[in-house]
Write a protein that holds these residues in place. Structure first.
Motif, PDB file in Angstrom:
ATOM      1  N   GLY A 101       0.360  12.781 -14.487  1.00 36.83           N
ATOM      2  CA  GLY A 101       1.227  11.609 -14.458  1.00 36.83           C
ATOM      3  C   GLY A 101       2.615  11.959 -13.962  1.00 36.83           C
ATOM      4  N   GLU A 129       0.764   7.125 -17.274  1.00 37.51           N
ATOM      5  CA  GLU A 129      -0.602   7.207 -16.742  1.00 37.51           C
ATOM      6  C   GLU A 129      -1.594   7.625 -17.819  1.00 37.51           C
ATOM      7  OE1 GLU A 129       2.143   7.638 -13.266  1.00 37.51           O
ATOM      8  OE2 GLU A 129       2.044   8.367 -15.331  1.00 37.51           O
ATOM      9  N   LEU A 345      -0.384   4.594 -10.716  1.00 41.91           N
ATOM     10  CA  LEU A 345      -0.536   3.498 -11.670  1.00 41.91           C
ATOM     11  C   LEU A 345      -0.431   2.157 -10.959  1.00 41.91           C
ATOM     12  CD1 LEU A 345      -0.912   3.128 -14.714  1.00 41.91           C
ATOM     13  CD2 LEU A 345       1.570   2.898 -14.915  1.00 41.91           C
TER      14      LEU A 345
END
Length: 383
Positions: A101, A129, A345
């Motif tokens: 992420g 994420e 995302l």
């Protein structure tokens, strides 16, 4: 035009009749419908489709459940599903995730671990994420639990036991007792909480939970003993004598059929096993059914007023199978729509034709007979 006027104008053949002992939907049909929804939920992590599946299950339960004790367990399964989602998020925050992420939300103090625990961490960075991935994963499991709860709320477990083949009767008793434990426990908790509220005693807190827990467990034990005593009084456990050749053939067919079903299912789930998976699955099902048919000769029991699978029962079961088949096909045709990515995302998109297929699960709300406002337990339906 109100609802009653609209229903009155429908043709009589299209209106669902009032439920009775003769036209009630068999328990197996409800379980096939719920398992179809659960299968569809297992094929996607799209939160929009999962929410649609939960809404379909909830609407059908609200429209067609009775006032029997097992019908009150749906709310407990919904709460259990929400609890699962919360636990999944907490574990993701505390133990981290393998999902990479870039949107950092906050950082927890990280606990140093020894060298043999490489790959595992406690604390550290928490990204958006990984939380979204955990939310999707938890929602998938919660939807599975809610679909099982829908089956528990709509299907009479005693009638499900009566519909099992004779060869599976022993195992079916254990399964039915296990399935009835949770709904009856929920009913006992509600009854005891109502009694405490009428007496002016608190119903929340640790002390109240401890005082309610012992009577609930005691009631569950008493029901199990009463069930065993009633089955013994009715001659349960008697078996007929069959030739050794039939017994050996039954064992071979059943074991070989179950192995074929396992191998065929694995072939269908694997990426390169679709060629041999379907034939193995079909052959395994045929062999297993033949083994169950022969094994039923050992069971000496009769069925009083057996359940009949009419057109409405097939519609209920077929709607669940249709939803499962549609999501399986959609997973092969457009996997990105059913499994939205989290890196990078992005907002999930509702695929149109899979969503329309999920709405086919609403068919039992119109096809199944309408239950009465109060549905006491019929003593003749006890196992």
């Amino acid at each position: 035009m109100n609802r009653s006027t609209g229903l009155a104008r429908l043709p009589h053949a299209l209106r669902a009749p009032a439920a009775s002992r003769s036209n009630a939907v068999p328990a197996g049909a409800w379980w096939l419908w719920a398992l179809g929804l659960a299968t569809a939920a297992s094929r996607t992590t799209n939160p929009l489709l999962l929410g649609l599946l939960v809404g379909v299950a909830g609407y059908v339960v609200a429209a067609r459940r009775t006032d029997a004790p097992w019908a009150r367990s749906y709310g407990a399964f919904v709460k259990l599903g929400l609890f699962v989602v919360g636990v999944r998020l907490v574990f993701s925050v505390l133990l981290g995730s393998s999902v990479p992420g870039t949107r950092l939300l906050f950082t927890l103090p990280e606990v140093p671990l020894p060298d043999w625990a490489q790959g595992v961490r406690v604390g550290g960075q928490v990204t958006a994420e990984q939380l979204v991935f955990a939310l999707y994963d938890g929602a998938k499991l919660a939807t599975l639990l809610i679909c099982v709860g829908a089956a528990n709320s709509l299907a009479n477990p005693a009638r499900l036991l009566k519909s099992l083949p004779g060869a599976l009767y022993e195992a079916g008793v254990a399964v039915v007792v296990a399935m009835t434990f949770a709904p009856n426990m929920v009913a006992d908790v509600l009854r005891l909480r109502t009694a405490r509220r009428l007496r002016g005693r608190p119903t929340g807190g640790v002390a109240a939970v401890l005082q309610i827990g012992l009577p609930v467990l005691e009631g569950a034990l008493e029901r199990s003993v009463a069930l065993a005593a009633s089955m013994d009084a009715r001659g349960y456990g008697r078996t007929a004598q069959v030739p050794p050749a039939v017994r050996h053939t039954t064992n071979a067919l059943t074991l070989g059929g179950l192995l074929g079903v396992c191998a065929g299912t694995y072939g269908l789930l694997a990426a390169q096993g679709a060629v041999y998976g379907l034939p193995l699955l079909g052959a395994g099902l045929v062999a297993a059914l033949a083994g169950l048919k022969l094994g039923g000769r050992r069971s000496v029991r009769t069925r009083y007023r057996p359940d009949r699978w009419g057109a409405r029962a097939w519609l209920v079961a077929g709607s669940g199978v249709l939803v499962a088949a549609a999501l399986i096909v959609a997973g092969s045709a457009d996997p990105e729509a059913l499994h939205p990515g989290v890196v990078p995302l992005s907002a999930p998109v509702l695929p149109l034709w899979p969503a329309a297929a999920v709405l086919a699960g609403l068919l039992p709300a119109a096809a199944a007979p309408v239950p009465p406002s109060a549905s006491p337990v019929d003593p003749e339906e006890q196992p």
